[in-house]
Design an enzyme around this catalytic site. Structure first.
Site, PDB file in Angstrom:
ATOM      1  CD  GLU A 461      -2.829  -1.130  -0.099  1.00  0.00           C
ATOM      2  OE1 GLU A 461      -3.041  -0.053  -0.693  1.00  0.00           O
ATOM      3  OE2 GLU A 461      -3.268  -2.224  -0.498  1.00  0.00           O
ATOM      4  CG  HIS A 464      -1.324   1.596  -4.255  1.00  0.00           C
ATOM      5  ND1 HIS A 464      -1.394   1.486  -5.624  1.00  0.00           N
ATOM      6  CD2 HIS A 464      -1.790   0.412  -3.750  1.00  0.00           C
ATOM      7  CE1 HIS A 464      -1.878   0.290  -5.947  1.00  0.00           C
ATOM      8  NE2 HIS A 464      -2.113  -0.375  -4.834  1.00  0.00           N
ATOM      9  CG  HIS A 467       1.833   5.703  -8.660  1.00  0.00           C
ATOM     10  ND1 HIS A 467       1.090   4.748  -9.307  1.00  0.00           N
ATOM     11  CD2 HIS A 467       2.351   6.470  -9.649  1.00  0.00           C
ATOM     12  CE1 HIS A 467       1.162   4.917 -10.606  1.00  0.00           C
ATOM     13  NE2 HIS A 467       1.924   5.971 -10.842  1.00  0.00           N
TER      14      HIS A 467
END
Length: 674
Positions: A461, A464, A467
């Site tokens: 996670e 992410h 990102h």
């Protein structure tokens, strides 16, 4: 006091002013936000001059500020800290938002201007990101039905509103079904086999749920609950798995059938043979044939590997055939015997705060040079959600990271990342991102000890989150994780590699009481033991992917099953794809498959495997490219993570690795042969 959503937040990084936000602020903010954006879009469409990139596309990117602020905060609250008032508002607002989005996407005046710009896009002198933005806005509207006749658009809007309402109903049903399926036990002895801290967490869970003196095992949102690996009582294991597999089938099965039919009808209206065909056309896979080829290529080796594992487990259990409820338990026994590895013995070395600070954050520093500083002065949406300020390698501010890791009654199951503020140079915004896990909260003062799987989930996670944090684009539509669904899992899966990277693991895997490092031989045994179980993991994931695929490759011409045929439909789909293994249930069954019936993974669960092809190849590149980890991290950040959706995602991959992806590293990772 004025509504806190009406103006940008004056907090650092425009962090939403959670201390001021009340439930009764949401509806007025949604109402004003939708009205404001419709007026802004109407003004763009009515502009007297000819369309230009600035007066049409950039103006569209600037629209909807109020709605964007309230929408992100509200749906974060829906997922992470809901209540009855919020759930009632969700039921009311979801179809209104669907109608609003349709108005924007189908606005004829706006589309006319975008269409004209799109026709002459090569003559406009746009840079690469501007061209990408124009093409995305145009594509989104064509795919949404902007070229349909008015009566077709009216039916499309009806379908979208109905689908949105049913997705909300599915999610709310799932919350109730998951809570109702929790196992309530009277005595600690019934939980024999669980580590003491997990038994204490079950007692704390019972107290929090209003049943002091008892022990409650709440379900996580996947099939094979983690406790199955330790519970000694086979009857209790059977009860736990049955509760997990059976939840939601009565309340959500009929909704899934209806959703599949509505999505198939919508796809036909838009000119596609199925919802899957419509979805995949805008993803990196491109065609349903490409997805079918990947799924088919992985089934046979995964099943063969799982059958070998099952035979070893049956031998260990002294039975002819292993039961699904016993698979995880005997897997642990085999790992102990073959690899001298006890999963429970790892947990004292995996304390949550240490894993986060000395593992996840430390790895981000090693690879990308960034640092994290706790900001207790900044109020989040829940006391368990802690705010960190993120700085770049040169000390410049990057954004905010919020970690919310504990399960609670007001939070849905699973693990995910949200954005509260999306990065945009056009709007002058830096990112604010949230990570959620559902780790059981112990009694006050007790440590939070993770399983190895939970450690990997945290690193995943956080991928992410990176990102979103590293996004370096001008336009909100292209920011962060706004990439094709079958690409978005790629960066997060790459980030899992740092969990057992020797330099990182040695930094965080320390005994929570003594500070002693994890014994040097354990990591090697852990990697060996991980290969035993690869068949199970691949089959359960593949089975979920083909269930999703089966629901969403249905056509609208009458082949949708009846509301009482859900389980038969599942069984037939698994049989058709060669994945009907009674001992390995799909990671998600229809009744609780929130990825595809509430979130935007419909016809996209295959994306985990699709993205893993890219991930495994990229991990090989990190290991073998001859550069330092820091140099490699800069390339990965600059060429891919920072680009968001501003470039073609596969071109970004090639810019990092230097070629197209190869499937070999994926097969090798899971101990499979092609």
């Amino acid at each position: 006091m004025s509504n806190p959503f009406f103006e940008p937040s004056d907090l650092p990084y425009e962090l939403p002013p959670f201390a001021r936000i009340r439930n009764d602020h949401f509806l007025p903010a949604f109402t004003r936000g939708m009205a404001d954006q419709l007026a802004e879009v109407a003004a763009i469409g009515a502009c007297a001059g000819p369309p230009t990139f600035e007066n049409t596309v950039e103006a569209l990117e600037r629209s909807g500020a109020v709605l964007g602020r309230v929408r992100r905060v509200f749906f974060n609250k829906v997922a992470s800290d809901t209540d009855e008032e919020i759930q009632a508002l969700e039921v009311e607002i979801t179809p209104r938002l669907a109608a609003h989005d349709d108005q924007l996407l189908l606005d004829s005046a706006l589309f006319g201007r975008l269409d004209a710009l799109h026709e002459q896009r090569e003559q406009l002198g746009l840079d690469g990101e501007q061209l990408r933005l124009l093409e995305r806005h145009h594509t989104l509207r064509v795919r949404a039905g902007a070229r349909l006749a008015p009566e077709q658009q009216r039916r499309l809007c009806e379908l979208n509103a109905h689908i949105a309402s049913l997705c909300t109903e599915f999610d709310q049903n799932l919350r109730v079904a998951t809570a109702d399926a929790a196992l309530v036990l009277d005595r600690a002895e019934e939980l024999a086999g669980l580590p003491a801290d997990q038994i204490a967490a079950a007692a704390e869970n019972a107290r929090a749920l209003g049943q002091p003196g008892k022990f409650v095992l709440s379900l996580k949102n996947f099939s094979c609950q983690t406790e199955l690996a330790a519970l000694e009582d086979p009857a209790l294991r059977e009860r736990l798995l049955a509760a997990s597999l059976g939840r939601g089938i009565d309340s959500n099965g009929p909704i899934a059938v209806t959703l599949a039919g509505l999505r198939a009808e919508r796809a036909a209206l838009l000119g596609y043979p199925s919802h899957a065909a419509w979805e995949v056309a805008d993803r990196t896979a491109g065609t349903t044939d490409a997805v079918e080829e990947l799924l088919g290529r992985l089934v046979a080796p995964a099943v063969a590997n799982a059958e070998r594992e099952g035979a070893a487990l049956a031998e260990a259990a002294g039975v002819a055939e292993i039961r699904a409820a016993d698979w995880q338990y005997y897997s642990e026994q085999v790992r102990k015997e073959r690899y001298d590895l006890d999963a429970a013995a790892l947990r004292p070395y995996l304390e949550l705060e240490t894993v986060l600070h000395d593992g996840v954050f430390h790895a981000a520093g090693l690879v990308y040079g960034i640092t994290f500083t706790r900001r207790p002065d900044l109020v989040s949406y829940h006391p368990d959600a802690h705010v960190y300020e993120v700085h770049d390698a040169d000390g410049s501010p990057l954004g905010l990271y919020i970690g919310d890791f504990h399960a609670r009654e007001s939070k849905r199951g699973g693990a995910w990342m949200n954005s509260l503020v999306v990065q945009s140079h056009l709007l002058g915004q830096r990112p604010v991102v949230v990570n959620n896990l559902d780790v059981a909260k112990p009694a006050a003062g007790e440590p939070v000890l993770l399983t190895w799987s939970e450690v990997n989930t945290l690193f995943h996670e956080f991928g992410h989150a990176l990102h979103g944090l590293f996004s370096d684009v001008r336009y909100p539509l292209l920011s962060g994780t706004q990439v094709p669904r079958d690409f978005v899992e790629f960066p997060s899966q790459v980030n899992e590699v740092w969990a057992d990277w020797p330099e990182v693991l040695a930094h965080y895997a320390r005994h929570h009481l003594t500070g002693e490092p994890m014994p040097a031989e354990l990591p090697a045994r852990l990697r060996e033991a991980e290969n035993f179980g690869a068949g199970f993991r691949m089959v359960e994931h593949q089975a979920a992917a083909v269930l999703d695929w089966a629901w969403h490759t249905l056509s609208a011409d009458g082949d949708v099953p009846g509301e009482d045929e859900v389980e038969a439909f599942e069984a037939a789909a698994l049989e058709r794809y060669g994945l009907a293994m009674a001992a390995i249930p799909p990671r998600y069954r229809t009744g609780y498959f929130a990825h595809i019936f509430n979130h935007d993974y419909a016809a996209g669960y295959y994306g985990y495997r699709w993205a893993e092809v890219l991930d495994a190849d990229t991990v090989r590149w990190f290991r073998e490219n001859g550069r330092s980890i820091r140099e490699s991290g800069e390339i990965f950040r600059r060429e891919l993570l920072g680009k968001g959706g501003s470039v073609d995602p596969l071109a970004a991959f090639r810019a990092v690795v230097g070629r197209d992806a190869e499937i070999g590293p994926l097969l090798a990772r899971h101990g499979l042969t092609d």
